[in-house]
Design a protein around this motif. Structure first.
Motif, PDB file in Angstrom:
ATOM      1  N   VAL A 145       0.868  -1.185   0.000  1.00 25.81           N
ATOM      2  CA  VAL A 145       0.000   0.000   0.000  1.00 25.81           C
ATOM      3  C   VAL A 145       0.901   1.229   0.000  1.00 25.81           C
ATOM      4  CG1 VAL A 145      -1.761   1.282   1.255  1.00 25.81           C
ATOM      5  CG2 VAL A 145      -1.829  -1.221   1.225  1.00 25.81           C
ATOM      6  N   ILE A 160      -4.864   4.029  -0.412  1.00 26.10           N
ATOM      7  CA  ILE A 160      -5.465   2.714  -0.629  1.00 26.10           C
ATOM      8  C   ILE A 160      -6.088   2.658  -2.016  1.00 26.10           C
ATOM      9  CG2 ILE A 160      -7.156   1.041   0.219  1.00 26.10           C
ATOM     10  CD1 ILE A 160      -5.934   3.557   2.644  1.00 26.10           C
ATOM     11  N   SER A 169      -2.035   3.886  -6.209  1.00 23.92           N
ATOM     12  CA  SER A 169      -2.473   2.561  -5.788  1.00 23.92           C
ATOM     13  C   SER A 169      -2.539   1.603  -6.974  1.00 23.92           C
ATOM     14  CB  SER A 169      -3.853   2.650  -5.133  1.00 23.92           C
ATOM     15  OG  SER A 169      -4.372   1.368  -4.867  1.00 23.92           O
TER      16      SER A 169
END
Length: 290
Positions: A145, A160, A169
């Motif tokens: 992450v 995220i 992400s």
């Protein structure tokens, strides 16, 4: 200019077995924030027993589900043959697309001494053109992450979903969308600037925080207006605080939600149920379904 607050709420409480759930979206004021149409918060709780057979297999269509686990361990398995385990700090994304059945085991993290579990599940609405696509699944461990330190080492930001500065992400974007986890040290502050026509909400899972000069309480969900502007977060407490920020561009297509399906018309909901009962979503066959 700082963005104005549209509303705040503490959502609705529920229990699922040993879990205490705080349902934040939809709520009495809003059915969606950008493409996000659902948010459940699993409050911190000690889980003494291990779930092995899943928490209840069920279908989805027309959305992507996103699980972000702060503490604990989540095992995923579905009718497309995907199987994965994420642990504390990890996230998993499942595009239901044209139909899938999935199940999860939510347990304490077997690689730590803690038996606490705590996390979030979001539903992200898919554009109509992507609702008919094949299902897909991505599992990210904590070290996958994207994360960076805030200026002056005042904390950190995790991405995220979406992008922030140079961070990006691995979870696909079908529209402009974001989900950030921000942690601020005692006495610190941090600001982000949002573009015009961006729907954005904040959630305070465990601590109070000052957002744009107003103090909000732990457990509050706060939505801001769509004007371009700044969101300033201040931590005036003596402890570290956590804030989730999420949203994106407005979803302008029709939204019809019923049970586990989110489509664009009632006839599509009817078809989703019909296809499910006809067995078109397949069945879970992986080893985790013991």
């Amino acid at each position: 200019m700082k963005k104005k607050t549209s509303f705040s709420t503490k959502g609705n409480n529920a229990t699922v077995g040993p879990l205490s759930i705080q349902r934040m979206l939809p709520n009495q004021y809003a059915n969606k924030v950008g493409p996000f149409v659902f948010l459940d918060y699993v409050r911190p709780v000690v889980k003494e027993t291990i779930t092995q057979n899943g928490m209840g297999a069920h279908p989805h269509r027309g959305i992507a589900t996103l699980t972000y686990i702060l503490q604990g361990e989540v095992e995923h398995f579905d009718s497309a043959g995907n199987e994965a385990i994420i642990r504390s700090g990890g996230a998993q994304w499942m595009k239901a697309g044209n139909g899938i059945i999935h199940d999860e085991n939510l347990n304490y993290d077997s690689q730590t001494e803690s038996k606490f579990i705590q996390g979030f599940q979001f539903w992200i609405n898919l554009p109509a053109k992507n609702k008919a696509e094949k299902p897909a699944h991505i599992a990210l461990q904590a070290n996958e992450v994207p994360q960076k330190a805030l200026p002056d080492h005042d904390g950190w930001i995790k991405v995220i979903v979406g992008n922030y500065q140079e961070l990006s992400s691995k979870i696909p974007n079908y529209s402009r969308q974001f989900l950030y986890h921000i942690q601020l040290k005692a006495g610190a502050q941090f600001s982000l600037t949002m573009e015009s026509e961006t729907e954005v909400a904040a959630f305070l899972p465990m601590q109070n925080a000052i957002l744009n000069d107003t103090e909000f309480l732990a457990g509050e969900f706060i939505e801001f207006d769509k004007a371009a502007g700044e969101i300033e977060i201040k931590n005036t407490s003596s402890a570290t605080i956590d804030v989730l920020l999420f949203g994106g561009e407005e979803y302008t297509e029709a939204v019809v939600a019923e049970g586990p399906f989110v489509m664009n018309s009632q006839s599509e909901i009817t078809t989703a149920y019909r296809d499910f009962h006809a067995g078109k979503y397949g069945e879970i066959k992986v080893a985790a379904q013991k």
